[in-house]
Design an enzyme around this catalytic site. Structure first.
Site, PDB file in Angstrom:
ATOM      1  N   ASN A   9      26.160  -5.777 -21.374  1.00 22.40           N
ATOM      2  CA  ASN A   9      27.402  -4.914 -22.203  1.00 22.40           C
ATOM      3  C   ASN A   9      27.058  -4.414 -23.289  1.00 22.40           C
ATOM      4  O   ASN A   9      26.569  -4.984 -23.857  1.00 22.40           O
ATOM      5  CB  ASN A   9      28.144  -6.741 -22.541  1.00 22.40           C
ATOM      6  CG  ASN A   9      28.790  -6.188 -23.227  1.00 22.40           C
ATOM      7  OD1 ASN A   9      29.865  -4.997 -23.703  1.00 22.40           O
ATOM      8  ND2 ASN A   9      29.662  -6.870 -24.227  1.00 22.40           N
ATOM      9  N   TRP A  10      26.924  -3.414 -23.250  1.00 26.65           N
ATOM     10  CA  TRP A  10      27.115  -1.975 -23.830  1.00 26.65           C
ATOM     11  C   TRP A  10      27.046  -2.120 -25.550  1.00 26.65           C
ATOM     12  O   TRP A  10      27.329  -1.723 -26.611  1.00 26.65           O
ATOM     13  CB  TRP A  10      26.531  -0.564 -22.933  1.00 26.65           C
ATOM     14  CG  TRP A  10      25.963  -0.057 -22.313  1.00 26.65           C
ATOM     15  CD1 TRP A  10      24.445  -1.030 -21.564  1.00 26.65           C
ATOM     16  CD2 TRP A  10      25.435   1.043 -22.273  1.00 26.65           C
ATOM     17  NE1 TRP A  10      24.071  -0.852 -20.541  1.00 26.65           N
ATOM     18  CE2 TRP A  10      24.234   0.501 -20.854  1.00 26.65           C
ATOM     19  CE3 TRP A  10      26.109   2.080 -21.836  1.00 26.65           C
ATOM     20  CZ2 TRP A  10      24.111   1.667 -19.898  1.00 26.65           C
ATOM     21  CZ3 TRP A  10      26.001   2.986 -21.357  1.00 26.65           C
ATOM     22  CH2 TRP A  10      24.689   3.223 -20.072  1.00 26.65           C
ATOM     23  N   LYS A  11      28.714  -2.866 -25.147  1.00 27.22           N
ATOM     24  CA  LYS A  11      30.198  -2.673 -26.655  1.00 27.22           C
ATOM     25  C   LYS A  11      29.638  -1.257 -26.645  1.00 27.22           C
ATOM     26  O   LYS A  11      30.199  -0.431 -26.205  1.00 27.22           O
ATOM     27  CB  LYS A  11      29.052  -3.414 -28.117  1.00 27.22           C
ATOM     28  CG  LYS A  11      28.142  -4.944 -26.920  1.00 27.22           C
ATOM     29  CD  LYS A  11      28.309  -6.504 -28.399  1.00 27.22           C
ATOM     30  CE  LYS A  11      27.453  -7.667 -27.880  1.00 27.22           C
ATOM     31  NZ  LYS A  11      27.622  -8.149 -28.610  1.00 27.22           N
ATOM     32  N   HIS A  93      36.054 -11.477 -23.324  1.00 28.24           N
ATOM     33  CA  HIS A  93      35.047 -11.872 -24.050  1.00 28.24           C
ATOM     34  C   HIS A  93      35.336 -11.810 -25.754  1.00 28.24           C
ATOM     35  O   HIS A  93      36.309 -11.726 -26.163  1.00 28.24           O
ATOM     36  CB  HIS A  93      34.387  -9.806 -24.226  1.00 28.24           C
ATOM     37  CG  HIS A  93      32.835 -10.278 -25.143  1.00 28.24           C
ATOM     38  ND1 HIS A  93      32.634 -10.109 -26.494  1.00 28.24           N
ATOM     39  CD2 HIS A  93      31.808  -9.807 -24.934  1.00 28.24           C
ATOM     40  CE1 HIS A  93      31.088  -9.788 -26.866  1.00 28.24           C
ATOM     41  NE2 HIS A  93      30.643 -10.054 -26.099  1.00 28.24           N
ATOM     42  N   GLU A  95      34.504 -11.187 -28.384  1.00 25.70           N
ATOM     43  CA  GLU A  95      35.061  -9.908 -29.779  1.00 25.70           C
ATOM     44  C   GLU A  95      36.195  -9.451 -29.385  1.00 25.70           C
ATOM     45  O   GLU A  95      36.862  -9.667 -30.265  1.00 25.70           O
ATOM     46  CB  GLU A  95      34.137  -8.868 -29.420  1.00 25.70           C
ATOM     47  CG  GLU A  95      33.070  -9.304 -30.536  1.00 25.70           C
ATOM     48  CD  GLU A  95      31.333  -8.948 -29.899  1.00 25.70           C
ATOM     49  OE1 GLU A  95      31.296  -7.534 -28.858  1.00 25.70           O
ATOM     50  OE2 GLU A  95      30.333  -9.864 -29.456  1.00 25.70           O
ATOM     51  N   GLU A 165      29.343 -17.814 -22.776  1.00 25.34           N
ATOM     52  CA  GLU A 165      28.764 -16.716 -23.593  1.00 25.34           C
ATOM     53  C   GLU A 165      28.961 -18.244 -25.139  1.00 25.34           C
ATOM     54  O   GLU A 165      30.109 -18.080 -25.399  1.00 25.34           O
ATOM     55  CB  GLU A 165      29.318 -15.470 -24.183  1.00 25.34           C
ATOM     56  CG  GLU A 165      29.256 -14.951 -22.938  1.00 25.34           C
ATOM     57  CD  GLU A 165      28.637 -13.241 -23.494  1.00 25.34           C
ATOM     58  OE1 GLU A 165      27.591 -13.082 -23.439  1.00 25.34           O
ATOM     59  OE2 GLU A 165      29.927 -12.517 -23.835  1.00 25.34           O
ATOM     60  N   GLY A 171      24.763 -11.747 -30.178  1.00 25.31           N
ATOM     61  CA  GLY A 171      24.668 -10.969 -31.501  1.00 25.31           C
ATOM     62  C   GLY A 171      23.615 -11.564 -32.701  1.00 25.31           C
ATOM     63  O   GLY A 171      23.658 -10.922 -33.778  1.00 25.31           O
ATOM     64  N   SER A 210      22.142 -13.469 -27.348  1.00 24.76           N
ATOM     65  CA  SER A 210      20.584 -13.615 -27.715  1.00 24.76           C
ATOM     66  C   SER A 210      20.159 -13.576 -26.553  1.00 24.76           C
ATOM     67  O   SER A 210      18.956 -14.365 -26.525  1.00 24.76           O
ATOM     68  CB  SER A 210      20.671 -14.022 -28.461  1.00 24.76           C
ATOM     69  OG  SER A 210      21.630 -13.455 -29.771  1.00 24.76           O
ATOM     70  N   GLY A 231      23.998  -8.485 -24.119  1.00 31.43           N
ATOM     71  CA  GLY A 231      24.541  -7.199 -25.204  1.00 31.43           C
ATOM     72  C   GLY A 231      22.788  -6.476 -25.776  1.00 31.43           C
ATOM     73  O   GLY A 231      22.890  -5.583 -24.685  1.00 31.43           O
ATOM     74  N   GLY A 232      22.904  -6.765 -26.959  1.00 29.10           N
ATOM     75  CA  GLY A 232      22.011  -5.789 -28.379  1.00 29.10           C
ATOM     76  C   GLY A 232      20.379  -5.357 -26.773  1.00 29.10           C
ATOM     77  O   GLY A 232      20.936  -4.233 -27.161  1.00 29.10           O
TER      78      GLY A 232
HETATM   79  C1  PEP Z   1      27.338  -9.976 -25.585  1.00 27.93           C
HETATM   80  O1  PEP Z   1      28.193  -9.403 -26.353  1.00 27.93           O
HETATM   81  O2  PEP Z   1      28.319  -9.537 -24.267  1.00 27.93           O
HETATM   82  C2  PEP Z   1      26.141 -10.487 -26.141  1.00 27.93           C
HETATM   83  C3  PEP Z   1      24.817 -11.138 -25.066  1.00 27.93           C
HETATM   84  O3  PEP Z   1      25.114 -10.374 -27.297  1.00 27.93           O
HETATM   85  P1  PEP Z   1      23.616 -10.523 -27.323  1.00 27.93           P
HETATM   86  O4  PEP Z   1      23.018 -10.928 -26.053  1.00 27.93           O
HETATM   87  O5  PEP Z   1      23.657  -9.458 -28.292  1.00 27.93           O
HETATM   88  O6  PEP Z   1      24.237 -11.811 -28.197  1.00 27.93           O
END
Ligand code: PEP
Length: 248
Positions: A9-11, A93, A95, A165, A171, A210, A231-232
């Site tokens: 997930n590049w956001k 998601h 967010e 999640e 994040g 994470s 994500g990251g």
């Molecule tokens: C996400 O945004 O779906 C996510 C899991 O982010 P991160 O891996 O950065 O926690």
């Protein structure tokens, strides 16, 4: 045996130049793993199609409109995502729920819009830290799941992917322990099984929050964890490829 999936997930990150490098690295570094997905911001879907068509890497978007077409300024429909070769779309998601006010009902409508157009929804559920501390984790993820299953019918989950999640792990660098994640994954699968045991056995449930190359293998080794939503770490090809290899 459920084929594991790892979805990036590049956001709201990337640029044409950065994506070139990232996608080249992901394609080259994950050849032994068929379950790779990259979910990019809308403007880059054309680039995804150009670069990923004919490779083993699938791509998708991070959101879509629940509406088919018309006067919805700024929105993007499921059919438009299909035009750019998307196979997947992330729905609900945390967010989107927290920052953009998406309710469980909106999420259910988006899930349906995705499936009606032939996209595979990746449905995100998860609790906040205060909900976890209040002992409400199962109730929260249960409500988020039931809202969709009630709207589209449980059999629709067979052609979807779930992603657990925990909001407190996204994040933050704070990952759920494999056992914490497994407990919620098992609960989700059992909840689906109460509605339809065959679907429960087939639906993939990804963990997100994470995930890094250092903790991916132990998470993916749990019996009800079928891969990850990343994500990251999906923005750095070597990190993302290491996570995919942990799922292979
Ligand atoms: C996400 O945004 O779906 C996510 C899991 O982010 P991160 O891996 O950065 O926690």
């Amino acid at each position: 045996m459920r084929q594991k999936l790892v979805a990036g997930n590049w956001k709201m990150n990337g640029s044409l130049a950065e994506n070139e490098v990232l996608l080249d690295g992901v394609v080259a570094g994950t050849r032994e793993f068929p379950g790779v997905i990259c979910c990019a911001p809308y403007p880059y879907l054309f680039q995804m199609q150009e670069k990923l068509q004919g490779t083993h890497v699938a791509w998708g978007a991070q959101n879509l409109s629940q509406y088919e077409r018309g006067a919805y300024t700024g929105e993007v429909s499921a059919a438009m995502l299909k035009d750019f070769g998307c196979s997947y779309v992330i729905i609900g998601h945390s967010e989107r729920r927290a920052i953009f006010g998406e309710t469980s009902m909106t999420v259910a409508e988006k899930f349906k819009a995705a499936q009606d157009a032939g996209l595979v929804p990746i449905l995100c559920v998860g609790e906040t830290l205060s909900e976890r501390e209040a002992g409400a984790t199962f109730a929260v993820v249960g409500e988020q799941l039931d809202a969709v299953a009630g709207f589209v019918g449980v059999s629709a989950l067979e052609d979807a992917v779930l992603a657990y999640e925990p909001v407190w792990a996204i994040g933050t660098g704070k990952t759920a322990t494999p056992q914490q994640a497994q407990d919620v994954h098992r609960h989700l699968r059992e909840r689906v099984a109460l509605m339809n045991s065959e679907v429960a056995g087939k639906v993939r449930i990804l963990y997100g929050g994470s995930v890094k190359s250092s903790n991916a293998a132990e998470l993916f080794a749990m019996p009800d964890i079928d891969g990850g939503l990343i994500g990251g770490a999906s923005l750095v090809a070597s990190d993302f490829c290491d996570i995919c290899r942990a799922a292979a």
